[in-house]
Design a protein around this motif. Structure first.
Motif, PDB file in Angstrom:
ATOM      1  N   LEU A  53       4.021  11.777   3.901  1.00  0.00           N
ATOM      2  CA  LEU A  53       2.657  12.237   4.147  1.00  0.00           C
ATOM      3  C   LEU A  53       2.630  12.948   5.499  1.00  0.00           C
ATOM      4  CD1 LEU A  53       0.635   9.003   3.224  1.00  0.00           C
ATOM      5  CD2 LEU A  53       1.106  10.961   1.734  1.00  0.00           C
ATOM      6  N   TYR A  54       1.646  13.816   5.682  1.00  0.00           N
ATOM      7  CA  TYR A  54       1.472  14.381   7.019  1.00  0.00           C
ATOM      8  C   TYR A  54      -0.010  14.508   7.349  1.00  0.00           C
ATOM      9  CZ  TYR A  54       0.440  18.939   4.890  1.00  0.00           C
ATOM     10  OH  TYR A  54      -0.120  19.946   4.167  1.00  0.00           O
ATOM     11  N   LYS A  55      -0.286  14.461   8.651  1.00  0.00           N
ATOM     12  CA  LYS A  55      -1.674  14.518   9.121  1.00  0.00           C
ATOM     13  C   LYS A  55      -2.056  15.944   9.448  1.00  0.00           C
ATOM     14  CE  LYS A  55      -1.850  10.012  11.236  1.00  0.00           C
ATOM     15  NZ  LYS A  55      -1.441   9.303  12.419  1.00  0.00           N
ATOM     16  N   LYS A  56      -3.223  16.365   8.971  1.00  0.00           N
ATOM     17  CA  LYS A  56      -3.794  17.619   9.477  1.00  0.00           C
ATOM     18  C   LYS A  56      -4.914  17.220  10.400  1.00  0.00           C
ATOM     19  CE  LYS A  56      -3.236  21.160   5.953  1.00  0.00           C
ATOM     20  NZ  LYS A  56      -3.934  21.866   4.865  1.00  0.00           N
ATOM     21  N   ASN A  61       0.997   5.121   7.855  1.00  0.00           N
ATOM     22  CA  ASN A  61       1.899   5.594   8.911  1.00  0.00           C
ATOM     23  C   ASN A  61       3.370   5.427   8.546  1.00  0.00           C
ATOM     24  OD1 ASN A  61      -0.084   6.516  10.557  1.00  0.00           O
ATOM     25  ND2 ASN A  61      -0.230   4.641  11.792  1.00  0.00           N
ATOM     26  N   LEU A  62       3.637   4.403   7.745  1.00  0.00           N
ATOM     27  CA  LEU A  62       4.997   4.197   7.268  1.00  0.00           C
ATOM     28  C   LEU A  62       5.476   5.449   6.528  1.00  0.00           C
ATOM     29  CD1 LEU A  62       6.428   1.463   7.615  1.00  0.00           C
ATOM     30  CD2 LEU A  62       5.949   0.986   5.215  1.00  0.00           C
ATOM     31  N   LEU A  63       4.576   5.993   5.694  1.00  0.00           N
ATOM     32  CA  LEU A  63       4.929   7.174   4.898  1.00  0.00           C
ATOM     33  C   LEU A  63       4.913   8.446   5.747  1.00  0.00           C
ATOM     34  CD1 LEU A  63       3.077   6.385   1.545  1.00  0.00           C
ATOM     35  CD2 LEU A  63       5.441   5.930   2.185  1.00  0.00           C
ATOM     36  N   VAL A  64       4.075   8.449   6.765  1.00  0.00           N
ATOM     37  CA  VAL A  64       4.060   9.600   7.677  1.00  0.00           C
ATOM     38  C   VAL A  64       5.405   9.665   8.407  1.00  0.00           C
ATOM     39  CG1 VAL A  64       3.021  10.582   9.769  1.00  0.00           C
ATOM     40  CG2 VAL A  64       1.556   9.618   7.978  1.00  0.00           C
ATOM     41  N   ASP A  65       5.885   8.494   8.839  1.00  0.00           N
ATOM     42  CA  ASP A  65       7.164   8.443   9.550  1.00  0.00           C
ATOM     43  C   ASP A  65       8.322   8.906   8.666  1.00  0.00           C
ATOM     44  OD1 ASP A  65       5.837   7.499  11.706  1.00  0.00           O
ATOM     45  OD2 ASP A  65       6.365   5.381  11.406  1.00  0.00           O
ATOM     46  N   LEU A 110       0.837  -1.194   0.000  1.00  0.00           N
ATOM     47  CA  LEU A 110       0.000   0.000   0.000  1.00  0.00           C
ATOM     48  C   LEU A 110       0.875   1.248   0.000  1.00  0.00           C
ATOM     49  CD1 LEU A 110      -2.820   1.311   0.231  1.00  0.00           C
ATOM     50  CD2 LEU A 110      -2.514   1.277   2.700  1.00  0.00           C
ATOM     51  N   ALA A 111       1.891   1.248   0.869  1.00  0.00           N
ATOM     52  CA  ALA A 111       2.792   2.401   0.931  1.00  0.00           C
ATOM     53  C   ALA A 111       3.447   2.640  -0.418  1.00  0.00           C
ATOM     54  CB  ALA A 111       3.844   2.165   2.015  1.00  0.00           C
ATOM     55  N   GLU A 112       3.862   1.570  -1.064  1.00  0.00           N
ATOM     56  CA  GLU A 112       4.517   1.732  -2.368  1.00  0.00           C
ATOM     57  C   GLU A 112       3.537   2.207  -3.437  1.00  0.00           C
ATOM     58  OE1 GLU A 112       6.711  -1.833  -3.210  1.00  0.00           O
ATOM     59  OE2 GLU A 112       8.335  -1.247  -1.844  1.00  0.00           O
ATOM     60  N   ALA A 113       2.287   1.725  -3.328  1.00  0.00           N
ATOM     61  CA  ALA A 113       1.281   2.158  -4.296  1.00  0.00           C
ATOM     62  C   ALA A 113       1.022   3.656  -4.147  1.00  0.00           C
ATOM     63  CB  ALA A 113      -0.008   1.374  -4.103  1.00  0.00           C
ATOM     64  N   ILE A 114       1.011   4.143  -2.889  1.00  0.00           N
ATOM     65  CA  ILE A 114       0.827   5.583  -2.671  1.00  0.00           C
ATOM     66  C   ILE A 114       2.027   6.346  -3.246  1.00  0.00           C
ATOM     67  CG2 ILE A 114       0.630   7.395  -0.914  1.00  0.00           C
ATOM     68  CD1 ILE A 114      -0.818   5.290   0.847  1.00  0.00           C
ATOM     69  N   GLU A 115       3.225   5.823  -2.995  1.00  0.00           N
ATOM     70  CA  GLU A 115       4.439   6.451  -3.552  1.00  0.00           C
ATOM     71  C   GLU A 115       4.361   6.523  -5.075  1.00  0.00           C
ATOM     72  OE1 GLU A 115       7.764   5.146  -0.186  1.00  0.00           O
ATOM     73  OE2 GLU A 115       7.760   4.183  -2.157  1.00  0.00           O
TER      74      GLU A 115
END
Lengths: 234, 123, 291
Positions: B64-67, B56-60, B15-20
């Motif tokens: 990505l970041y959370k608003k 969360n992997l990408l947030v770390d 999933l993380a890679e698909a988002i990337e």
């Protein structure tokens, strides 16, 4: 408590159509009688009592399985279902006895008609409602018990239960013969006492007590039958 | 976004890679909102915890970041970050395997270079 | 993430159910925390339905007990009211119309969401004017699943939920379960022997075999604890030696095997020129429940 109330509500609603059809038929019969000239000019007719007793017996026979499974589908305890069934049968007994009361009151104006209760007992009004309610409660509970026994029984017990009336009657006949009629007479006297027939004339109150006690005895049996009752899907 | 459920990678990494990938292709633009983990979980029919873990992997990694109360966004500069990361891995995951396969097939270095040149678009 | 207000902990201690001379469930200890999607997996007759029936007091345990948030479930309306159990057999009054069943279920489950149920019925194309007995197997499953989703109960148990459903409906159901769970986190148990499609929905699996719970683990940990190696048969065989191999397949000189082992094992296997993959849940399940 919430659950008992909900289940009883369902059970009463479930029987609503049956009761409506039943009284529609009775009213239809009543109209035919009224419209027929010289209907039964020699004796008296009654639409109430016996027929309603049989009808509520049938309701009792049908009150268990589908309703129990529905309750199980909704995770309702057997206990709640048990108390709800008693509650709904009581309510149905009251409804039927009130309907019978009205039917008797209306048809009682015609010379050919006399209600079942009036044919037996000299009382009326309140005593009549109590008596018919007690009788109907007993009859409904009996139907419920029979259906529960069949539900719980394995095939052998079912056969045993089915032939038991014949066995009882045969046995009673045998005892009657062996005792030179004393057995039958004693039974007759006992039944008479239970139904309030005495030298002073018929009295509905002992009969009420008998019906109430018999109903409670049946409920006790049903309570035992209800515990750990398995879920047997259609 | 498509996941390959037969892959050897755990779903959350896929999933993380698909988002990337979507970020690289510009399907998810920098500083724009991306679908919620709930939406991803429903769309891809994966457990929400798995989806959260992937995100969360990408947030770390700061991609990505959370608003708070709004949702998840692509960090400004994320595309470059992903690119650098992928480039660093490019040699390991593509060149090494390419050479392995070439060796199995007895492809000479000369042939290999020619093939790559053939695949390159005309300048 | 896990909120306390919907917490519902199911605790099972020493649960045994014996029918005649068959042990349907054998001394099971299990606890289910709230807010998780569990897969209750087992082959036919492994004891999945027996376990669910005991969880909801449908049958009385031979020994042992089940509690929800500390309250015993047997004949206990307040504990049972937290649970909606979608049973495999249809227990609904056969001549009742679907919409009437919805109405009565709302009477029995105070948090039942009638609007949501109607919306789901529309989405699945369930005709609520039909009588229960007129529903096909697939629609009977849909009907029961809708009741479960709309019930508002904190614990939803689904026994073979997709029975008879076509592919579109199954997909719709999986998505609805996930959407519902995301919106209202709760304990969801999906009991099935068809693992392929639901594997990725699950957070944890409980594997039951011959009446015993042989495994309870998060899907991620389970998958991480196993790997598939494949390659030349002799190499695979020497690697398998002394390791826990739960399944293998051989085609001529090529062999693949499912192994329980650590990351070091994986690295070792790679260095031995073996291909290493992550096995699918389905494969692991078959390996673990074979015999």
């Amino acid at each position: 408590m919430h659950r008992i109330h909900s289940v009883a509500k369902y059970q009463i609603a479930d029987n609503r159509n049956g009761v409506l059809v039943y009284y529609a038929v009775l009213i239809g019969l009543a109209l035919i009688m009224v419209a027929t000239p010289n209907w039964n000019s020699t004796g008296t007719t009654s639409l109430s009592g016996v027929s309603s007793m049989i009808f509520i017996f049938v309701l009792g026979l049908n009150c268990f399985r589908s309703s129990f499974l529905f309750c199980q589908a909704n995770n309702i305890s057997r206990r709640s279902f048990y108390f709800a069934t008693i509650l709904s049968l009581l309510v149905l007994a009251v409804i039927l006895s009130l309907c019978d009361l009205v039917l008797d009151a209306v048809l009682g104006r015609y010379p050919f008609y006399e209600g079942f209760f009036e044919q037996i007992y000299p009382a009326s009004g309140f005593a009549k409602i109590l008596w018919t309610t007690a009788l109907f409660t007993f009859s409904a509970s009996l139907g419920w018990m029979i259906t529960m026994i069949y539900y719980r029984a394995n095939p052998w017990v079912k056969v045993l239960v089915s032939i038991s009336p014949i066995v009882v009657i045969t046995l009673a006949g045998y005892l009657h013969q062996r005792t030179d009629g004393v057995f039958g007479y004693a039974l007759f006297v006992l039944l008479g006492k239970a139904l309030g027939f005495s030298a002073q004339g018929p009295n509905p109150y002992p009969a009420m007590a008998t019906f109430v006690l018999a109903s409670m005895a049946i409920w006790a049996v049903n309570y035992l039958l209800m515990r750990k009752t398995p879920v047997r899907p259609y | 976004m498509i996941l390959d459920f037969d892959s050897e990678q755990p779903i959350y990494i896929q999933l993380a890679e698909a988002i990337e990938d979507d970020i690289l292709k510009g399907i998810m633009e920098e500083d724009s909102q991306i679908p919620s983990t709930t939406d991803m979980s429903v769309a891809l029919k994966i457990n929400p915890a798995t989806a959260r873990k992937g995100v969360n992997l990408l947030v770390d990694e700061g991609i990505l970041y959370k608003k708070r109360g709004v949702g998840m966004f692509v960090t400004v500069g994320a595309r470059r970050k992903v690119m650098l990361k992928r480039k660093a891995r490019f040699y390991e995951s593509f060149v090494v395997t390419l050479l392995d396969e070439a060796e199995k097939l007895d492809i000479s270095h000369q042939e290999l270079v020619e093939m790559i040149e053939r695949g390159l678009p005309d300048e | 993430m896990k909120g306390a207000y919907l917490m519902s902990r199911i605790e099972i201690k020493g649960l045994t159910k014996i029918y005649g001379d068959t042990v349907a469930l054998d001394n099971v200890d299990l606890s289910l925390e709230g807010e998780t999607i569990y897969g209750l997996l087992g082959r036919n007759g492994a004891g999945k339905t027996t376990l669910l029936n005991l969880l909801t007091g449908k049958t009385h345990p031979t020994t042992g007990r089940v509690t929800i948030d500390g309250e015993p479930v047997w004949e206990n309306d307040s504990a049972l009211g937290n649970v909606f159990y979608m049973t495999e057999p249809n227990l609904y009054p056969q001549s009742l119309r679907v919409r009437d069943v919805l109405k009565w279920t709302a009477e029995f489950y105070p948090d039942f969401d009638v609007n949501y149920a109607d919306e789901l019925a529309q989405r699945f194309g369930l005709n609520t004017k039909k009588k229960v007995k007129e529903l096909s197997t697939g629609y009977a499953s849909i009907f029961k699943a809708i009741l479960a989703l709309a019930s508002g109960a904190k614990i939803l148990l689904f026994d073979e939920p997709i029975l008879g459903m076509d592919a579109n409906h199954r997909e719709l159901l999986y998505k609805e379960i996930l959407a519902h769970y995301s919106e209202k986190p709760k304990t969801i148990v999906l009991s099935t022997h068809l693992i392929d499609e639901i594997a990725d929905l699950l957070e944890e699996v409980i594997i039951i075999k011959k009446g015993q719970v042989i495994l309870k683990q998060t899907v991620e940990d389970l998958l991480a604890s196993a790997h598939t190696v494949s390659g030349e048969a002799s190499k695979v065989d020497s690697y398998i030696q002394g390791r826990k191999c739960i399944a293998w397949e051989q085609l001529h000189n090529f062999k693949s095997a499912v192994i329980f082992g650590s990351d070091q094992d994986r690295t070792l296997a790679k260095s031995l020129d073996l291909e290493v993959h992550q096995p699918e849940l389905q494969k692991l399940f078959i390996g673990l429940t074979n015999s």
